[in-house]
Each structure stands twice: as structure tokens, then as C-alpha cells.
Design an enzyme around this catalytic site. Structure first.
Site, PDB file in Angstrom:
ATOM      1  N   ASN A  52       0.885  -1.333  -0.126  1.00  0.00           N
ATOM      2  CA  ASN A  52       0.055   0.048   0.180  1.00  0.00           C
ATOM      3  C   ASN A  52       1.067   1.100   0.205  1.00  0.00           C
ATOM      4  OD1 ASN A  52      -1.763   2.214   1.108  1.00  0.00           O
ATOM      5  ND2 ASN A  52      -3.041   0.462   1.059  1.00  0.00           N
ATOM      6  N   LYS A  53       0.479   2.069  -0.877  1.00  0.00           N
ATOM      7  CA  LYS A  53       1.406   3.237  -0.994  1.00  0.00           C
ATOM      8  C   LYS A  53       0.991   4.452  -0.257  1.00  0.00           C
ATOM      9  CE  LYS A  53       4.175   1.108  -4.194  1.00  0.00           C
ATOM     10  NZ  LYS A  53       5.087   0.337  -3.593  1.00  0.00           N
TER      11      LYS A  53
END
Length: 176
Positions: A52-53
Site C-alpha cells: 500500500n503506497k
């Protein structure tokens, strides 16, 4: 031959619950996700999935290395920048982590939170589900805030990082 019927075993409670909001009296921008994914729930941390960024995107927007910090320091840094975190869904049944699998949801009291923290002037939704649910929960109250719909930081949303970042940079204006 006789057979006995037994009562079916009760279904395990598969309701997932969101975390407490990360906000304080200085929060000007509230970023709302949908509901924490399995990795986040397992670690009791917002955006804990390594793919997840979120922390990278927000760090690039704020000019802070959030990814390199321990979790509690990340939260402290976010708050120091005037940013708060929460989710639009309080609890729901969901198999896995995909928003499309959310069923029987109970929504968070967004109007109640906003009433307790009047410095919040902007709301950003991390992904389409968060925006759809959050705008519905806010109703007419949404007009009081600068509303931003961001591409999801989730690895399930496959837009390239730089394209996501370009859209996330709008958050800078909400903090100026």
C-alpha cells in the site's frame, strides 16, 4: 438406521472494525479510507500492507519520510502537519481486503467527529468506495468542506505511482 440432526455451528463473527480516528485540535485535513484491510487489522495499524503506497504518497506530499519512521512516529508526524486519519466504515462483514467485498456495513459518525474538531476544513477520500460512502454520510454537510477524491493508495488500484502522486499533491493546497 437412524441419524440425528445437529444444529449448525454458529457462524464466526467476521465483522471487521475500523481503528480509532487519529485527529487533534490542530487537524485541518481529514483523510478518510474505507475500512482497514487484513494486514492493517492484523498489525493494528493504518495502511500496514507493505504494497500500500499511502505512507509514501502522503510523505511525498508533506515532504517527510513517513515510511522510514516507526508507526507511532508516523502518526505524530501526520498530526504535526495538520492531517488526521479515519475510515468511513465503522464495521462490516468482509471476506479479504477488497472494498467490493464489504457487506452489512455500519458507517462512522463523520458529522459527529467534524463537530468535535472544527479546525478541519478539508476532507480527502482515499479511493472510490471511501468517497461514495463518505459523501453519502456527510450529506448536505459536505458543502462546508473542501472535498477531494483521491485514487486509492491500495495495491488493488493499479494506477502507476507517479500518476497517483500527481493527484495526491492537491492535498498541499488544503494544508496551505
Amino acid at each position: 438406521m437412524s441419524s440425528s440432526l445437529s444444529a449448525p455451528a454458529p457462524l464466526a463473527d467476521t465483522r471487521k472494525r475500523c481503528f480509532d480516528p487519529v485527529v487533534d485540535g490542530q487537524t485541518r485535513l481529514l483523510i478518510l479510507g474505507s475500512l482497514p484491510g487484513e494486514k492493517s487489522l492484523a498489525h493494528s495499524q493504518y495502511y500496514a500492507h507493505p504494497q500500500n503506497k499511502f505512507w509514501r504518497l502522503l510523505g511525498d506530499v508533506l515532504g517527510a519520510d513517513l515510511q522510514g519512521l516507526p508507526y507511532e512516529a508516523r502518526l505524530a508526524s501526520v498530526l504535526a502537519h495538520g492531517v488526521g486519519l479515519w475510515d468511513v466504515v465503522a464495521q462490516a462483514h468482509r471476506s479479504g481486503s477488497l472494498d467490493s467485498n464489504i457487506r452489512n456495513r455500519d458507517d462512522n459518525d463523520l458529522p459527529g467527529l467534524l463537530a468535535r474538531f472544527p479546525a478541519i476544513r478539508a476532507i480527502a477520500f482515499n479511493g472510490g468506495t471511501a468517497a461514495k460512502v463518505g459523501i453519502k454520510v456527510l450529506g448536505e454537510q459536505a458543502a462546508r468542506y473542501r472535498i477531494m477524491e483521491l485514487p486509492s493508495s491500495s495495491p488493488a488500484h493499479t494506477k502507476p505511482y507517479l500518476e497517483k502522486l500527481e493527484q495526491w499533491r492537491v492535498l498541499r493546497h488544503a494544508l496551505a
